[in-house]
Design a protein around this motif. Structure first.
Motif, mmCIF file in Angstrom:
data_model
loop_
_atom_site.group_PDB
_atom_site.id
_atom_site.type_symbol
_atom_site.label_atom_id
_atom_site.label_comp_id
_atom_site.label_asym_id
_atom_site.label_seq_id
_atom_site.Cartn_x
_atom_site.Cartn_y
_atom_site.Cartn_z
ATOM 1 N N HIS A 1 -29.861 12.934 -20.863
ATOM 2 C CA HIS A 1 -30.344 14.316 -20.792
ATOM 3 C C HIS A 1 -29.300 15.243 -20.175
ATOM 4 O O HIS A 1 -29.606 16.400 -19.880
ATOM 5 C CB HIS A 1 -31.643 14.396 -19.998
ATOM 6 C CG HIS A 1 -32.841 13.913 -20.772
ATOM 7 N ND1 HIS A 1 -33.535 14.710 -21.650
ATOM 8 C CD2 HIS A 1 -33.446 12.708 -20.811
ATOM 9 C CE1 HIS A 1 -34.527 14.021 -22.190
ATOM 10 N NE2 HIS A 1 -34.490 12.804 -21.701
ATOM 11 N N LYS B 1 -29.328 14.787 -25.139
ATOM 12 C CA LYS B 1 -30.526 15.378 -25.721
ATOM 13 C C LYS B 1 -30.725 16.834 -25.293
ATOM 14 O O LYS B 1 -30.406 17.210 -24.163
ATOM 15 C CB LYS B 1 -31.757 14.559 -25.346
ATOM 16 C CG LYS B 1 -31.783 13.171 -25.976
ATOM 17 C CD LYS B 1 -32.997 12.395 -25.542
ATOM 18 C CE LYS B 1 -33.170 11.116 -26.368
ATOM 19 N NZ LYS B 1 -32.062 10.172 -26.176
ATOM 20 N N GLN C 1 -35.110 18.036 -35.957
ATOM 21 C CA GLN C 1 -33.874 17.298 -35.723
ATOM 22 C C GLN C 1 -32.990 17.268 -36.966
ATOM 23 O O GLN C 1 -33.439 16.889 -38.051
ATOM 24 C CB GLN C 1 -34.181 15.855 -35.304
ATOM 25 C CG GLN C 1 -34.816 15.731 -33.933
ATOM 26 C CD GLN C 1 -34.523 14.398 -33.288
ATOM 27 O OE1 GLN C 1 -33.367 13.986 -33.209
ATOM 28 N NE2 GLN C 1 -35.548 13.717 -32.810
ATOM 29 N N ASP D 1 -31.933 10.948 -33.094
ATOM 30 C CA ASP D 1 -31.589 9.707 -32.420
ATOM 31 C C ASP D 1 -32.083 8.502 -33.217
ATOM 32 O O ASP D 1 -31.594 7.394 -33.041
ATOM 33 C CB ASP D 1 -32.147 9.684 -30.994
ATOM 34 C CG ASP D 1 -33.619 10.068 -30.930
ATOM 35 O OD1 ASP D 1 -34.203 10.400 -31.979
ATOM 36 O OD2 ASP D 1 -34.176 10.052 -29.823
ATOM 37 N N HIS E 1 -34.810 16.822 -28.400
ATOM 38 C CA HIS E 1 -35.863 16.046 -27.748
ATOM 39 C C HIS E 1 -36.991 16.948 -27.251
ATOM 40 O O HIS E 1 -37.971 16.478 -26.681
ATOM 41 C CB HIS E 1 -35.271 15.258 -26.570
ATOM 42 C CG HIS E 1 -36.168 14.196 -26.034
ATOM 43 N ND1 HIS E 1 -36.883 14.324 -24.865
ATOM 44 C CD2 HIS E 1 -36.479 12.967 -26.517
ATOM 45 C CE1 HIS E 1 -37.582 13.229 -24.633
ATOM 46 N NE2 HIS E 1 -37.349 12.390 -25.623
#
Length: 426
Positions: free
Chosen positions: A136, A145, A259, A263, A294
């Protein structure tokens, strides 16, 4: 828990990514005087997890009651040293449904504890989608993210605090302990600190099975100007897709940020199966291509917003335990819109109808089954294994993995600074 309600007089602050979130949380824990309550899906033993470890251990040693709750599927690789040192410092570490591996595979996939909540001294709360892991932070690299959380003070924190105490009570101490703990903290009543109206909403497998989805649907149905949804795992139910299409057709500016660099590749594949239906109704779709998205945030018009842990996919909407805050505040709505608009302008590719593959017989058949899967999944989900929200003391689990795991390397001084295990639908 009682029926959720709106609370006036709150102050809410948007925290974007780990750079904003982690310093505020760790500072709050270091300043705690009486109590720290934390729930998280993921806690990795990397540089972020070790900072949280240090903060909660220091707080516990000076007499603060610290309850840390992690999910057994999301946080499977904590070392024995990591766990034992927290327990020795006085931290109450519990695991939601730790499960056991069968032939090296984790089978406890359904009904995860996916919430990300912190409450300090019953006066300050954090709610959002950010886990305690180095991915993060921007220096993690291309796989770092993009995510959001909020810092909250005011009357709504009372409800979040009661919810967290109740969650801790389910760890084996029962409702009598919960009532005693609530009585001890009864003197904490938060006065108004700002102008935001807020509601705390959860999704569980008992009384609140579709609360978050219902609030999304209500916001979409009443929108008159714009809807912006940024969601990492987008494969929502039939009703939500239908309402988005209806909103676009009645002239609402409907935008989705999804997205573009996922991921997990299946995330983009699933979402793209809906593009034809959405684009042809007038919905604008933006793929975030800078790094994995995310976030789980949304806004409508100039007032309503939501930030939390809930994705718009079958796991979050029908299976997992989730928590969001709803916010009625023009200033916060404007700030969130500015950040999302910046994302769309600077780091997204807008999907155009010409970008889509031509319809074919196979695509029509696949689309038919996808739509009906979404329509009936909530009913089918009731037959999947149910996990009651119970917590197990960490020392009673087999979380510690083999010495070769990254976690044990960390416990032996070989700290994996920018490595984090991949975890489904975080």
């Amino acid at each position: 828990m009682s029926k959720r309600q709106w609370h006036a007089g709150n102050r809410v602050r948007l925290l974007e990514n780990g750079e904003a979130f982690f310093p505020r949380v760790f500072e709050a824990i270091r300043a705690a005087e009486r109590e720290v309550l934390i729930e998280t899906f993921i806690l990795f033993e990397d540089k972020v997890g070790l900072q949280l470890h240090a903060a909660v251990c220091e707080a516990a040693r000076r007499g603060v009651r610290v309850d840390l709750m992690v999910d057994g599927f999301g946080s499977p690789d904590l070392s024995a040293r990591f766990i034992d040192s927290m327990r020795e410092a006085g931290v109450h570490l519990r695991v939601f449904d730790p499960g056991r591996r069968v032939l090296g595979q984790r089978l406890n996939v359904f009904r995860r504890m996916h919430r990300k909540i912190v409450v300090v001294d019953g006066r300050l709360a954090f709610v959002g989608g950010i886990n305690y892991s180095a991915d993060h932070l921007m220096d993690f690299g291309p796989e770092a993210k993009q995510d959001y959380a909020v810092e909250i003070t005011g009357p709504v924190v009372d409800e979040i605090h009661r919810f967290m105490l109740h969650a801790v009570a389910l760890g084996g101490k029962g409702h009598r302990w919960f009532r005693r703990r609530l009585k001890v903290t009864a003197d904490v009543r938060n006065e108004p600190t700002g102008e935001a109206e807020m509601m705390f909403v959860v999704r569980d497998n008992r009384r609140h099975t579709d609360d978050i989805e219902r609030h999304y649907l209500a916001a979409i149905r009443t929108a008159r100007e714009r809807i912006v949804i940024a969601n990492a795992y987008f494969f929502p139910g039939y009703r939500l897709i239908k309402e988005l299409r209806r909103a676009a057709r009645r002239g609402v500016d409907v935008r989705l940020i999804l997205q573009g660099e996922p991921d997990m590749p299946i995330v983009k594949t699933a979402a793209s199966m809906l593009y034809h239906h959405l684009l042809h109704a007038g919905v604008r779709i933006y793929e975030y291509c800078e790094r994995p998205l995310h976030g789980k945030v949304a806004l409508t018009d100039g007032l309503w917003s939501t930030v939390g842990s809930s994705n718009l996919d079958p796991l979050s909407l029908s299976l997992n335990l989730e928590a969001n805050v709803l916010i009625r505040d023009p200033a916060f709505n404007a700030q969130l819109y500015e950040r999302l608009e910046h994302l769309m302008r600077e780091a997204c590719k807008q999907v155009q109808p010409d970008d889509l593959q031509e319809w074919s017989g196979w695509r029509l058949v696949r689309s038919f089954f996808v739509f009906h899967f979404m329509r009936w999944f909530p009913a089918w989900a009731r037959w999947l294994p149910r996990h009651a929200p119970r917590l197990v003391p960490a020392h009673a689990t087999d979380l510690a993995e083999a010495a070769a795991s990254p976690a044990n390397q960390a416990s032996q001084g070989q700290t994996p600074v920018n490595r984090a295990p991949q975890t489904d639908c975080a």
